[in-house]
Design a protein around this motif. Structure first.
Motif, PDB file in Angstrom:
ATOM      1  N   SER A   1       0.814  -1.122  -0.024  1.00  0.00           N
ATOM      2  CA  SER A   1       0.004   0.038  -0.006  1.00  0.00           C
ATOM      3  C   SER A   1       0.950   1.094  -0.079  1.00  0.00           C
ATOM      4  O   SER A   1       0.721   2.279  -0.763  1.00  0.00           O
ATOM      5  N   VAL A   2       1.864   1.431   0.705  1.00  0.00           N
ATOM      6  CA  VAL A   2       2.804   2.452   0.848  1.00  0.00           C
ATOM      7  C   VAL A   2       3.630   2.558  -0.265  1.00  0.00           C
ATOM      8  O   VAL A   2       3.592   3.651  -0.943  1.00  0.00           O
ATOM      9  N   ALA A   3       4.069   1.234  -1.122  1.00  0.00           N
ATOM     10  CA  ALA A   3       4.861   1.335  -2.363  1.00  0.00           C
ATOM     11  C   ALA A   3       3.877   2.092  -3.415  1.00  0.00           C
ATOM     12  O   ALA A   3       4.313   2.924  -4.241  1.00  0.00           O
ATOM     13  N   ASP A   4       2.702   1.590  -3.433  1.00  0.00           N
ATOM     14  CA  ASP A   4       1.458   2.056  -4.314  1.00  0.00           C
ATOM     15  C   ASP A   4       1.510   3.732  -4.162  1.00  0.00           C
ATOM     16  O   ASP A   4       1.418   4.423  -5.313  1.00  0.00           O
ATOM     17  N   ALA A   5       1.504   3.970  -3.003  1.00  0.00           N
ATOM     18  CA  ALA A   5       1.307   5.667  -2.897  1.00  0.00           C
ATOM     19  C   ALA A   5       2.552   6.248  -3.254  1.00  0.00           C
ATOM     20  O   ALA A   5       2.652   7.534  -3.898  1.00  0.00           O
ATOM     21  N   LEU A   6       3.870   5.843  -3.067  1.00  0.00           N
ATOM     22  CA  LEU A   6       4.895   6.653  -3.154  1.00  0.00           C
ATOM     23  C   LEU A   6       5.371   6.453  -4.569  1.00  0.00           C
ATOM     24  O   LEU A   6       5.970   7.477  -5.194  1.00  0.00           O
ATOM     25  N   VAL A   7       4.916   5.441  -5.346  1.00  0.00           N
ATOM     26  CA  VAL A   7       4.980   5.523  -6.897  1.00  0.00           C
ATOM     27  C   VAL A   7       4.029   6.424  -7.310  1.00  0.00           C
ATOM     28  O   VAL A   7       4.348   7.320  -8.391  1.00  0.00           O
ATOM     29  N   GLY A   8       3.068   6.466  -6.879  1.00  0.00           N
ATOM     30  CA  GLY A   8       1.917   7.425  -7.320  1.00  0.00           C
ATOM     31  C   GLY A   8       2.531   8.871  -7.314  1.00  0.00           C
ATOM     32  O   GLY A   8       2.275   9.829  -8.230  1.00  0.00           O
TER      33      GLY A   8
END
Length: 330
Positions: A28-35
């Motif tokens: 979830s965190v990685a999704d947001a930071l990639v976003g």
């Protein structure tokens, strides 16, 4: 170097999993930071990984927390982020809000015991992609003083809005209530670069170009007194309303030691068909008027162009930063 979005995601998630964080939360965190990287906001992307991992390892952030939601009204969801990362709680809210908004006309989710929410425009754009209007307000640790004062009672407190548009991409408005986002000062400090005068004040209230002095001082508000009035509004909506910490009660997003920040976020979703006035087509009319004005750019288009280009050509990643992240927990 250039990396694909998937490679950047794996880089981030791997560092978090090596830092006392569950695979689900790390994803979830990685999704947001990639976003954030895809939105062109690197200060909320890869440059946050080291701080996030340090906080998870120290226990300031609970990497194994499970966000929980409680429906307190037909159109209201109270979300406890459980002193974990903000993103799983935001995911929960974004998943719940569209159907609730279509049922009620409008719905609200309030998140407490939360953490840094990254690029505020990302979750509201996700709501717009699901056909509803999205509004998000979030507070952050104290960084701005009331106009005319010196004590940092308010955070930089972003406000984000997104609206679906008939036949086009969403309009996305995303503003920090400081003149610039604090993440840009953090990034400058990491790079050893000066910041422009007018961004921040040092601990003595003097203008500074030293990012480290700026991080120890206060941010200059957007629009002077108007910006601090809006910051107060945000504090009341996402902390006073939800039971989260006010900015002046919250600990740093950057330091590994101390109690959890415990900040809040409030998201509102509105059904564009609530008044039956063909809103999406009306939104398109205004979007076309703005886009057709010489010298103007429709809010959201720049980030959408950056995202398309980065997905096609890859995300530019600093070699030293990538190496630092790979070394975390090894």
């Amino acid at each position: 170097m250039k990396m694909t979005a998937e490679e950047v995601h794996d880089l981030i998630a791997g560092a978090l999993c090596r830092s006392k964080t569950s695979e689900v939360n790390a994803a979830s965190v990685a999704d947001a930071l990639v976003g954030a990287e895809l939105a062109g906001q690197g200060g909320h992307g890869l440059r946050r990984v080291a701080a996030y991992c340090a906080q998870a390892r120290s226990g300031k952030v609970d990497g194994f927390a499970t966000a929980k939601g409680e429906k307190t009204r037909p159109g209201a969801l109270a979300v406890d982020a459980a002193n974990g990362f903000a993103y799983p709680a935001l995911d929960l809210a974004v998943d719940w809000l569209p159907d609730a908004a279509r049922s009620q006309g409008i719905a609200i989710a309030g998140i407490r015991r939360s953490h840094h929410c990254g690029v505020a425009g990302v979750p509201v754009e996700r709501l717009a992609e699901r056909g509803v209007i999205g509004l998000l307000v979030a507070n952050s640790p104290g960084a701005m003083a009331p106009w005319g004062a010196s004590r940092a009672l308010f955070g930089t407190n972003p406000i984000a809005f997104a609206a679906p548009v008939e036949g086009g991409d969403a309009i996305v408005v995303d503003v920090s209530l400081s003149r610039v986002a604090r993440g840009k000062i953090m990034a400058a400090a990491q790079k050893g670069e000066a910041i422009p005068e007018g961004w921040a004040l040092d601990a003595e209230g003097r203008p500074t170009t030293d990012p480290k002095a700026a991080l120890g001082g206060t941010m200059v508000p957007l629009g002077d007194a108007k910006g601090t009035a809006l910051a107060l509004m945000v504090e009341l909506l996402c902390a006073g309303l939800t039971g989260a910490n006010y900015a002046y009660e919250a600990t740093s997003f950057f330091e590994a030691e101390g109690a959890p920040p415990g900040v809040g976020q409030t998201l509102i979703a509105i059904d564009p068909d609530a008044f039956g006035q063909n809103a999406l087509a009306r939104f398109a009319v205004m979007a076309e008027a703005v886009a057709g004005s010489e010298g103007a750019r429709l809010p959201g288009r720049r980030r959408q162009e950056i995202r398309a280009r980065s997905l096609r050509d890859g995300i530019t990643v600093d070699d030293a930063l990538a190496a630092e992240i790979r070394a975390i927990g090894q």
